[in-house]
Write a protein that holds these residues in place. Sequence first.
Motif, PDB file in Angstrom:
ATOM      1  N   LYS A   1     108.827 -14.707  31.856  1.00 52.99           N
ATOM      2  CA  LYS A   1     108.189 -14.914  33.157  1.00 52.99           C
ATOM      3  C   LYS A   1     108.741 -16.134  33.880  1.00 52.99           C
ATOM      4  O   LYS A   1     108.606 -16.251  35.096  1.00 52.99           O
ATOM      5  N   GLU A   2     109.348 -17.051  33.125  1.00 58.96           N
ATOM      6  CA  GLU A   2     109.807 -18.314  33.703  1.00 58.96           C
ATOM      7  C   GLU A   2     111.263 -18.291  34.158  1.00 58.96           C
ATOM      8  O   GLU A   2     111.669 -19.150  34.928  1.00 58.96           O
ATOM      9  N   VAL A   3     112.052 -17.355  33.654  1.00 62.44           N
ATOM     10  CA  VAL A   3     113.494 -17.377  33.935  1.00 62.44           C
ATOM     11  C   VAL A   3     113.917 -16.141  34.732  1.00 62.44           C
ATOM     12  O   VAL A   3     113.538 -15.011  34.410  1.00 62.44           O
ATOM     13  N   ASP A   4     114.689 -16.365  35.750  1.00 64.51           N
ATOM     14  CA  ASP A   4     115.233 -15.303  36.585  1.00 64.51           C
ATOM     15  C   ASP A   4     116.448 -14.713  35.869  1.00 64.51           C
ATOM     16  O   ASP A   4     117.457 -15.400  35.693  1.00 64.51           O
ATOM     17  N   PRO A   5     116.380 -13.457  35.439  1.00 63.23           N
ATOM     18  CA  PRO A   5     117.493 -12.882  34.678  1.00 63.23           C
ATOM     19  C   PRO A   5     118.797 -12.787  35.466  1.00 63.23           C
ATOM     20  O   PRO A   5     119.868 -12.619  34.878  1.00 63.23           O
ATOM     21  N   ALA A   6     118.705 -12.923  36.775  1.00 66.56           N
ATOM     22  CA  ALA A   6     119.926 -12.901  37.578  1.00 66.56           C
ATOM     23  C   ALA A   6     120.679 -14.229  37.478  1.00 66.56           C
ATOM     24  O   ALA A   6     121.902 -14.278  37.663  1.00 66.56           O
ATOM     25  N   LYS A   7     119.935 -15.307  37.186  1.00 67.74           N
ATOM     26  CA  LYS A   7     120.549 -16.644  37.066  1.00 67.74           C
ATOM     27  C   LYS A   7     120.701 -17.090  35.617  1.00 67.74           C
ATOM     28  O   LYS A   7     121.649 -17.801  35.272  1.00 67.74           O
TER      29      LYS A   7
END
Length: 289
Positions: free
Chosen positions: A149-155
């Motif tokens: 929930k905390e990390v943007d998988p695109a970045k």
Amino acid sequence: ELMLSNAYYTAPYCAAYNPAATAKAEELGCTLEILDGAGNQQTQLEHANLAIAEKYDGFLYFPADVDGALPVIEALNAGEIAWVGVNAYTGDAIDEVGMKYYVGPDAASHGTTQGKTLVEMFPDGCNYVTIAGTAGHMQTIEMDKAFAKEVDPAKYISLDYQNADFNAEVSMAKMADMITAYGLACDGGQIDVIIIQDGGMTTGVKSALEAAGYKAGDVPLIAMGSNQVLYDSMKEGWLSASSTQDPSAEGALAVEVLYGVLEGTAEPGWTKLPTPVAYPDTADNFAWF
């Protein structure tokens, strides 16, 4: 007079937990008897029945096995003794088993802390690998969900995820394979940072890095726990951050909540143990065991 039945009486975590609970009881004008549950639910059921028969004022239940805890919980509820469950449950399970008051860590919050720490350390994104606990284990599942929930998988690109069963030797082997497959960014490879879900597994990761010729500081490690090995790893320069879990704080908090139950001031439900992040320059502000 209060009783604590502790299934993990001799564990390193409880070497700090038990005296903190005793000290808090004394501070509140109570006496606390701590019995060794010896990892056995039948023994803990005997403890519960003893507390009821001897008319103890309150009971703390640190269970050996969540799945086998129901007979103890039923006995405590039937015995009409003030009691609090501690340490091992997830919050969504306490109502299901009839546990009115619960004090313990939130596995999900460790995942949240690790995710926020990763974003803080790499605001522009990074490539990471994960050395996780046991597949299907409650702690592993909850940490994974909260981290995601905390990390943007695109970045934030997950190059690999391996379960290492909370075992140092397994984590060493898994980390060695990842080093071979992806390489470290400091050497022109892909791995910018390593996420580790346990203190013992951190030892295995360090061993794999050393065996591959790397040294402290070549790649950031973000771990979870308050084991002495993690503190030592920070001081040696290997570990960049850890989501902490303080057994002394938990032991004291458990007694405080039980005392609140007796006084009629405790709020029913889950009283969560905080999991703040420790860094090398703040490590001495935390308790380690």
